[in-house]
Design a protein around this motif. Structure first.
Motif, PDB file in Angstrom:
ATOM      1  N   UNK A 260      82.010  56.983 -87.701  1.00 24.24           N
ATOM      2  CA  UNK A 260      81.882  56.588 -89.095  1.00 24.24           C
ATOM      3  C   UNK A 260      82.086  57.810 -89.979  1.00 24.24           C
ATOM      4  N   UNK A 261      82.667  57.599 -91.150  1.00 23.99           N
ATOM      5  CA  UNK A 261      82.768  58.670 -92.140  1.00 23.99           C
ATOM      6  C   UNK A 261      81.428  58.783 -92.863  1.00 23.99           C
ATOM      7  N   UNK A 262      80.931  59.994 -93.016  1.00 21.04           N
ATOM      8  CA  UNK A 262      79.674  60.190 -93.741  1.00 21.04           C
ATOM      9  C   UNK A 262      79.909  60.045 -95.241  1.00 21.04           C
ATOM     10  N   UNK A 263      78.820  60.023 -96.009  1.00 24.79           N
ATOM     11  CA  UNK A 263      78.947  59.958 -97.462  1.00 24.79           C
ATOM     12  C   UNK A 263      78.380  58.676 -98.037  1.00 24.79           C
ATOM     13  N   UNK A 264      78.618  58.433 -99.335  1.00 22.69           N
ATOM     14  CA  UNK A 264      78.070  57.255-100.025  1.00 22.69           C
ATOM     15  C   UNK A 264      78.386  55.961 -99.295  1.00 22.69           C
ATOM     16  N   UNK A 265      77.407  55.065 -99.240  1.00 19.47           N
ATOM     17  CA  UNK A 265      77.595  53.786 -98.565  1.00 19.47           C
ATOM     18  C   UNK A 265      77.340  53.827 -97.073  1.00 19.47           C
ATOM     19  N   UNK A 266      76.826  54.974 -96.576  1.00 20.28           N
ATOM     20  CA  UNK A 266      76.626  55.117 -95.128  1.00 20.28           C
ATOM     21  C   UNK A 266      75.643  54.078 -94.588  1.00 20.28           C
ATOM     22  N   UNK A 267      74.555  53.841 -95.307  1.00 18.74           N
ATOM     23  CA  UNK A 267      73.547  52.902 -94.822  1.00 18.74           C
ATOM     24  C   UNK A 267      74.171  51.534 -94.549  1.00 18.74           C
ATOM     25  N   UNK A 268      74.969  51.048 -95.473  1.00 17.56           N
ATOM     26  CA  UNK A 268      75.594  49.741 -95.312  1.00 17.56           C
ATOM     27  C   UNK A 268      76.588  49.744 -94.144  1.00 17.56           C
ATOM     28  N   UNK A 269      77.331  50.854 -93.982  1.00 18.47           N
ATOM     29  CA  UNK A 269      78.310  50.921 -92.899  1.00 18.47           C
ATOM     30  C   UNK A 269      77.607  50.952 -91.539  1.00 18.47           C
ATOM     31  N   UNK A 270      76.498  51.668 -91.442  1.00 22.32           N
ATOM     32  CA  UNK A 270      75.756  51.698 -90.182  1.00 22.32           C
ATOM     33  C   UNK A 270      75.162  50.329 -89.883  1.00 22.32           C
ATOM     34  N   UNK A 271      74.590  49.692 -90.882  1.00 21.80           N
ATOM     35  CA  UNK A 271      73.983  48.377 -90.660  1.00 21.80           C
ATOM     36  C   UNK A 271      75.013  47.328 -90.241  1.00 21.80           C
ATOM     37  N   UNK A 272      76.241  47.483 -90.713  1.00 24.99           N
ATOM     38  CA  UNK A 272      77.295  46.553 -90.294  1.00 24.99           C
ATOM     39  C   UNK A 272      77.585  46.698 -88.801  1.00 24.99           C
TER      40      UNK A 272
ATOM     41  N   UNK B 212      73.046  55.113 -73.815  1.00 22.27           N
ATOM     42  CA  UNK B 212      72.830  54.759 -75.216  1.00 22.27           C
ATOM     43  C   UNK B 212      74.148  54.392 -75.895  1.00 22.27           C
ATOM     44  N   UNK B 213      74.043  53.572 -76.919  1.00 30.11           N
ATOM     45  CA  UNK B 213      75.180  53.311 -77.817  1.00 30.11           C
ATOM     46  C   UNK B 213      75.075  54.315 -78.951  1.00 30.11           C
ATOM     47  N   UNK B 214      76.096  55.106 -79.162  1.00 31.67           N
ATOM     48  CA  UNK B 214      76.059  56.178 -80.152  1.00 31.67           C
ATOM     49  C   UNK B 214      76.965  55.846 -81.324  1.00 31.67           C
ATOM     50  N   UNK B 215      76.407  55.960 -82.525  1.00 35.47           N
ATOM     51  CA  UNK B 215      77.197  55.926 -83.755  1.00 35.47           C
ATOM     52  C   UNK B 215      77.231  57.350 -84.286  1.00 35.47           C
ATOM     53  N   UNK B 216      78.409  57.904 -84.467  1.00 29.43           N
ATOM     54  CA  UNK B 216      78.533  59.300 -84.872  1.00 29.43           C
ATOM     55  C   UNK B 216      79.235  59.457 -86.197  1.00 29.43           C
ATOM     56  N   UNK B 217      78.618  60.195 -87.136  1.00 26.51           N
ATOM     57  CA  UNK B 217      79.267  60.445 -88.417  1.00 26.51           C
ATOM     58  C   UNK B 217      80.025  61.761 -88.372  1.00 26.51           C
TER      59      UNK B 217
END
Length: 304
Positions: free
Chosen positions: A188-200, A166-171
């Protein structure tokens, strides 16, 4: 023997050290002279009383269920181990003590290259990671988002998911970005804007989400998944009201699997990280750190 007990539910102030009788192993059990104990978030939840519906507790109680130590006595019918063997696994009695009883069939031999603290960090996290990845049905080529990727369970889950292909994205927090990357995930850093950062990072979306942090990430996870399917949390008690699966099922406690992963941890192909160690007498301080969400790896009590 020395043990940490609580006589009533509450904060860490209810924990205190006492002298109690050394337990005797029953059929199929061994007694373990404990050398190290894993401190898990569930320990504090049981102590507080909020887990009574899932884990009813008879007071006074000794916390903990994850041990590494030396077999000290054998119960009737035990032929898997002998006195003096070094083992790791799950205890049948409270683990915050100098001695604990354990079912021999769910213990694994401790490899010589694995120290006591890292041995105690492995059973609960590896069992939980395997179980949740199976619940999510994570497959090769899929993208898995893990919240709390630098914690004890997250550390193992990242590596086991990567091993599945699997490809893992970890906050994780800012201080743990390089650590999460070293485990094989995209950090990735968790917190506000996470959805946009994950989608990128995952323009085609994420296939599954594991929340091992319990810090309010479920709403973002539902948005990213477009619903509640294939989202599992091990830490957020709002799961049911949001329609998300809370992983509260029974542990598998596979000695064969634990033996395999302990061997990998000993040779360095599986990373087990100990965030901090505390002497048994400082169990309250260790649980305070656990309750607060200490950050990286597993907290461990050392037992003289």
């Amino acid at each position: 023997m020395k043990a940490i007990v609580f006589d009533t539910f509450g904060g860490t102030e209810v924990l205190h050290e006492t002298e109690t009788e050394i337990p005797e192993p029953g059929p199929g059990q061994v007694r373990v002279r404990v050398r190290a104990v894993g401190v898990n978030p569930v320990d504090g939840k049981i102590r507080s009383g909020i887990m009574e519906a899932i884990f009813p507790t008879t007071l006074p109680a000794v916390p903990g269920g994850e041990i590494a130590g030396v077999v000290d006595a054998l119960g009737e019918g035990v032929d898997l181990f002998k006195v003096g063997d070094e083992v790791l696994g799950w205890s049948d009695t409270g683990a915050y003590a100098q001695y604990a009883l354990a079912t021999a069939a769910v213990l694994a031999p401790k490899p010589p290259g694995l120290d006591w603290t890292h041995a105690a960090a492995l059973p609960v996290a590896s069992d939980g990671a395997d179980r949740v990845l199976d619940l999510l049905d994570v497959k090769a080529g899929e993208t898995l988002l893990i919240h709390g990727a630098s914690g004890a369970l997250g550390t193992i889950a990242v590596q086991l998911a990567v091993a599945r292909g699997a490809h893992v994205i970890g906050t994780a927090g800012p201080a743990n970005q390089d650590y999460v990357t070293s485990l094989g995930a995209t950090a990735l850093v968790y917190g506000p804007g996470l959805v946009e950062r994950v989608r990128a990072l995952a323009p085609n979306g994420v296939d599954a989400v594991l929340d091992a942090a319990g810090k309010g990430a479920l709403e973002d996870s539902i948005t990213l998944r477009g619903g509640t399917d294939r989202i599992v949390t091990t830490a957020d008690f709002r799961a049911r009201e949001l329609g998300v699966v809370f992983a509260e099922g029974p542990q598998r406690r596979s000695a064969a699997r634990l033996t395999e992963l302990a061997r990998q941890a000993a040779d360095g192909t599986l990373v087990t990280t100990v965030g901090a160690t505390y002497p048994l007498a400082d169990a309250a301080r260790a649980q305070q750190a656990s309750d607060a969400g200490h950050g990286r790896g597993k907290l461990v009590l050392t037992v003289d």
